[in-house]
Scaffold this motif. Structure first.
Motif, PDB file in Angstrom:
ATOM      1  N   THR A  12       0.762  -1.222  -0.052  1.00  0.00           N
ATOM      2  CA  THR A  12       0.055  -0.067   0.049  1.00  0.00           C
ATOM      3  C   THR A  12       0.711   1.148   0.194  1.00  0.00           C
ATOM      4  O   THR A  12       0.588   2.266  -0.705  1.00  0.00           O
ATOM      5  N   ALA A  15       2.283   1.772  -3.466  1.00  0.00           N
ATOM      6  CA  ALA A  15       1.086   2.496  -4.003  1.00  0.00           C
ATOM      7  C   ALA A  15       1.028   3.903  -3.878  1.00  0.00           C
ATOM      8  O   ALA A  15       0.992   4.661  -4.555  1.00  0.00           O
ATOM      9  N   LEU A  41       4.052   1.546  -9.082  1.00  0.00           N
ATOM     10  CA  LEU A  41       2.764   0.563  -9.285  1.00  0.00           C
ATOM     11  C   LEU A  41       3.018  -0.969  -9.272  1.00  0.00           C
ATOM     12  O   LEU A  41       2.660  -1.958  -8.724  1.00  0.00           O
ATOM     13  N   ARG A  43      -5.605  -3.831  -1.678  1.00  0.00           N
ATOM     14  CA  ARG A  43      -5.325  -4.322  -2.809  1.00  0.00           C
ATOM     15  C   ARG A  43      -6.458  -3.819  -3.591  1.00  0.00           C
ATOM     16  O   ARG A  43      -6.166  -3.089  -4.856  1.00  0.00           O
ATOM     17  N   VAL A  52      -6.831   0.025  -3.746  1.00  0.00           N
ATOM     18  CA  VAL A  52      -5.634   0.786  -4.647  1.00  0.00           C
ATOM     19  C   VAL A  52      -6.059   0.406  -6.159  1.00  0.00           C
ATOM     20  O   VAL A  52      -6.230   1.354  -6.805  1.00  0.00           O
ATOM     21  N   GLU A  53      -6.608  -0.638  -6.463  1.00  0.00           N
ATOM     22  CA  GLU A  53      -6.890  -1.269  -7.779  1.00  0.00           C
ATOM     23  C   GLU A  53      -8.315  -0.471  -8.302  1.00  0.00           C
ATOM     24  O   GLU A  53      -8.315  -0.009  -9.583  1.00  0.00           O
ATOM     25  N   ASN A  89      -8.756   2.571  -7.459  1.00  0.00           N
ATOM     26  CA  ASN A  89      -8.674   3.795  -7.616  1.00  0.00           C
ATOM     27  C   ASN A  89      -7.503   4.462  -8.498  1.00  0.00           C
ATOM     28  O   ASN A  89      -7.467   5.194  -9.127  1.00  0.00           O
TER      29      ASN A  89
END
Length: 177
Positions: free
Chosen positions: A64, A67, A83, A107, A110-111, A113
């Motif tokens: 995280t 990211a 990334l 995860r 993040v994915e 966004n």
């Protein structure tokens, strides 16, 4: 004797601070600050990276933070590099603890966004299903109440769930309040 006593106190205080800094609740708070602060991101990243024999959850936190380093970077190539690192690190964390709601949620968020055209959204469906499956099994502790509320609200707000999943999540949300 007095030097020994002072040394012991310093070691105990350091150990206490170290333990508090690496407790999930504390890390979650720092991650919220890290969203807007590259300094906090870098500091927490360095701190967690120094942990020996990292548990899967710490590996997930590191992913995280990778990211977030992408968010804070200005160079597009650097953003992609972070990334890609985050994706690899998440893969390790999920492989080590596939039923961990928090790792899957980090995860997923993040994915969710990252712009879809970048191709970093391969695990959205699998993570959503795994999270909901673990919620149904009540695979979390009472101390995770606040985190579970956050996860459930995020899933509902993401608009990525099926009607049946949303119905379940809304019922769960009402019962958690």
């Amino acid at each position: 004797m007095q030097k020994w006593f002072i040394t012991c106190i310093i070691i105990c205080l350091y150990a206490s601070v170290f333990a508090q800094q690496h407790d999930p609740v504390s890390i979650r708070r720092q991650l919220v600050v890290a969203l807007k602060s590259s300094e906090t991101t870098d500091s927490l990243y360095k701190s967690l990276n120094a942990v020996k024999n990292k548990p899967a959850l710490v590996t997930g936190y590191i992913a995280t933070l990778q990211a977030l380093k992408a968010v804070h970077a200005w160079n597009p190539f650097t953003k992609l590099k972070y990334l890609n690192k985050a994706e690899d690190t998440y893969r390790q964390a999920v492989a080590a603890d596939p039923d961990n709601i928090e790792i899957r949620f980090m995860r997923f968020s993040v994915e969710h966004n990252v712009p879809g055209f970048l191709g970093f959204n391969k695990n959205l469906d699998a993570d959503r299903k795994a999270i909901i499956n673990q919620l149904k099994k009540k695979n979390y502790t009472a101390s995770d109440h606040e985190m579970i509320l956050t996860v459930v609200k995020f899933l509902i707000d993401s608009k990525r769930c099926t009607a049946a999943e949303n119905e379940y999540l809304n019922k769960l949300l009402a019962s958690l309040k």
